[in-house]
Scaffold this active site. Structure first.
Site, PDB file in Angstrom:
ATOM      1  N   SER A 148       0.819  -1.206   0.000  1.00 26.09           N
ATOM      2  CA  SER A 148       0.000   0.000   0.000  1.00 26.09           C
ATOM      3  C   SER A 148       0.861   1.267   0.000  1.00 26.09           C
ATOM      4  CB  SER A 148      -0.956  -0.069   1.195  1.00 26.09           C
ATOM      5  OG  SER A 148      -1.895   0.954   1.149  1.00 26.09           O
ATOM      6  N   ASP A 207     -10.082  -5.413  -4.183  1.00 19.52           N
ATOM      7  CA  ASP A 207      -9.412  -4.336  -3.452  1.00 19.52           C
ATOM      8  C   ASP A 207     -10.076  -3.010  -3.822  1.00 19.52           C
ATOM      9  OD1 ASP A 207      -7.666  -2.346  -2.521  1.00 19.52           O
ATOM     10  OD2 ASP A 207      -5.881  -3.566  -2.859  1.00 19.52           O
ATOM     11  N   HIS A 216      -7.540  -5.329  -0.027  1.00 18.70           N
ATOM     12  CA  HIS A 216      -6.339  -4.515   0.180  1.00 18.70           C
ATOM     13  C   HIS A 216      -5.433  -5.048   1.294  1.00 18.70           C
ATOM     14  CE1 HIS A 216      -4.241  -0.805  -0.746  1.00 18.70           C
ATOM     15  NE2 HIS A 216      -4.086  -0.574   0.540  1.00 18.70           N
TER      16      HIS A 216
END
Ligand SMILES: *[C@@H]1O[C@H](CO)[C@@H](O)[C@H](O)[C@H]1NC(C)=O
Ligand SMILES: *[C@@H]1O[C@H](CO)[C@@H](O)[C@H](O)[C@H]1NC(C)=O
Ligand SMILES: *[C@@H]1O[C@H](CO)[C@@H](O)[C@H](O)[C@H]1NC(C)=O
Ligand SMILES: *[C@@H]1O[C@H](CO)[C@@H](O)[C@H](O)[C@H]1NC(C)=O
Ligand SMILES: *[C@@H]1O[C@H](CO)[C@@H](O)[C@H](O)[C@H]1NC(C)=O
Length: 368
Positions: free
Chosen positions: A157, A325, A356
């Site tokens: 991320s 996601d 995610h």
């Protein structure tokens, strides 16, 4: 409804500032690693602008080091929360030399050579500074200590975003990275779903309000409101369902949840950082922080912030994305893939519920 959401955010953030909930300190990274049979080493990294970051290492025999960088509101702990099945322990068991970085502001990054975290100036940063200062200091320390000329990197991320900042603004670092494995890559954020989309729409107002109330950091105290409430056994899954899944994509298999998750997540970041991501989304541009024309002229000498030149990122990058996601959506990652010159691999994980956070907290796919 929207107003209630907005109001709750402001109340939670505001109360954070004044309520320091007392709780036992959860085990730190080193203690967690010890639970899974590995002795961790600890180093201090000092950035060019004075932040002191704790860097962890589980030493292995393989020559090329591998650096793991966590996402937003997260820390090195994230890579061991699944115990023997977590990425850091899996790599360590295969004898990799595993290094785990931390960004300024989180629980392992709250020191500075002269600034105190109680001083607002400490919180004047975004993912730009993570990429421009925190990463180079971390990488240089690892290469210095190991005498390696390159390292492998794995980011999750925001832990990938900062490499795009690094590779586009400090070109020499492209040569220090053998490959970046980007899990749930975050760069463009144009295609979002509610409730995140709603929060982004309201973000200029929230940012303004936070500034008026002098709130610069979020989730700062060691055991903050969310940590404390969500650690309770039954509430734990309510928290996952109602706060994490709506943002990251739903994956109910995960409700066989990680009991210790909320002892470690979330940890602090700056309000400015959250707002910077929000700007990337609503301005539809991966650019430096926008202060408004007048302040931009003061800070950057130009009315608009500079756009990160992704075509300058020459390091090899391998992109991994989940179908489910809701942040690194397939559309967002496709835009990134087109903009990067050296993508060597692009993989959609073959699991329909892959969201995610599954990249760090998910169960092994075979059993999920
Ligand atoms: C983690 O805990 C160990 C053992 O209790 C301690 O030696 C170490 O300094 C701690 N590290 C951090 C970063 O808090
Ligand atoms: C994790 O692996 C270590 C070493 O292989 C083993 O001793 C330990 O029992 C395992 N822990 C769990 C919870 O499975
Ligand atoms: C915060 O730090 C800056 C730089 O050292 C200093 O000038 C300022 O007085 C500090 N502010 C507070 C409230 O301590
Ligand atoms: C470090 O690596 C260089 C080559 O990259 C080598 O010449 C040198 O001997 C190494 N130093 C140590 C202390 O291993
Ligand atoms: C996430 O995105 C999918 C696909 O766009 C959508 O169907 C879903 O409602 C979104 N929200 C959640 C909480 O999964």
């Amino acid at each position: 409804m929207k107003h209630i959401v907005l109001l709750s955010i402001i109340v939670i953030v505001y109360s954070e500032k004044y309520i320091n909930i007392l709780g036992d300190n959860p085990p730190n990274f080193t203690e967690l690693a010890a639970n899974y049979g590995h002795q961790a080493l600890e180093y201090d990294v000092i950035t060019e602008d004075g932040y002191i970051l704790r860097l962890f290492r589980i030493k292995g025999e393989r020559e090329m080091p591998v650096l793991l960088m966590h996402g937003i509101l997260d820390s090195a702990d994230t890579w061991v929360l699944r115990g023997n099945e977590s990425l850091a322990i899996t790599l360590a068991n295969k004898d990799y030399d595993v290094w785990l970085g931390n960004c300024r502001g989180n629980k392992y990054g709250r020191r500075h050579i002269y600034l105190d975290p109680d001083n607002n100036t400490f919180w004047d940063y975004t993912f730009h500074e993570h990429g421009y200062y925190d990463l180079p200091a971390t990488i240089d320390n690892i290469l210095f200590i190991t005498n390696a000329s390159k390292l492998n990197a794995i980011g999750h991320s925001q832990g990938t975003t900062i490499f795009y900042v690094l590779g586009s603004t400090r070109h020499e670092y492209n040569n220090k990275i053998n490959v970046l494995i980007a899990l749930a890559p975050v760069c463009f954020l144009e295609n979002m779903e509610p409730p995140l989309k709603t929060m982004i729409q309201y973000s200029p107002m929230i940012y303004l309000t936070a500034n008026m109330l002098d709130i610069k950091e979020i989730f700062g105290t060691n055991q903050n409101v969310i940590n404390t409430i969500c650690q309770q056994p039954i509430i734990n899954s309510i928290c996952v369902t109602n706060t994490i899944f709506p943002i990251t994509g739903e994956d109910s298999d995960e409700l066989e949840d990680i009991p210790i998750l909320y002892e470690h997540f979330p940890t602090a970041t700056s309000v400015k950082n959250l707002y910077h991501f929000s700007q990337v989304s609503y301005k539809r541009q991966f650019a430096n922080f926008d202060y408004g024309v007048k302040l931009n002229l003061d800070k950057y000498g130009s009315p608009t912030p500079s756009v990160y030149q992704l075509d300058k990122i020459t390091m090899k990058i391998s992109l991994f994305v989940g179908i489910n996601d809701n942040i690194s959506t397939l559309d967002n990652v496709a835009m990134l893939k087109q903009s990067l010159p050296n993508v060597i691999n692009y993989m959609i994980i073959p699991h329909t519920k892959m969201n995610h956070i599954d990249f760090v907290w998910g169960l092994p796919i075979s059993t999920a």
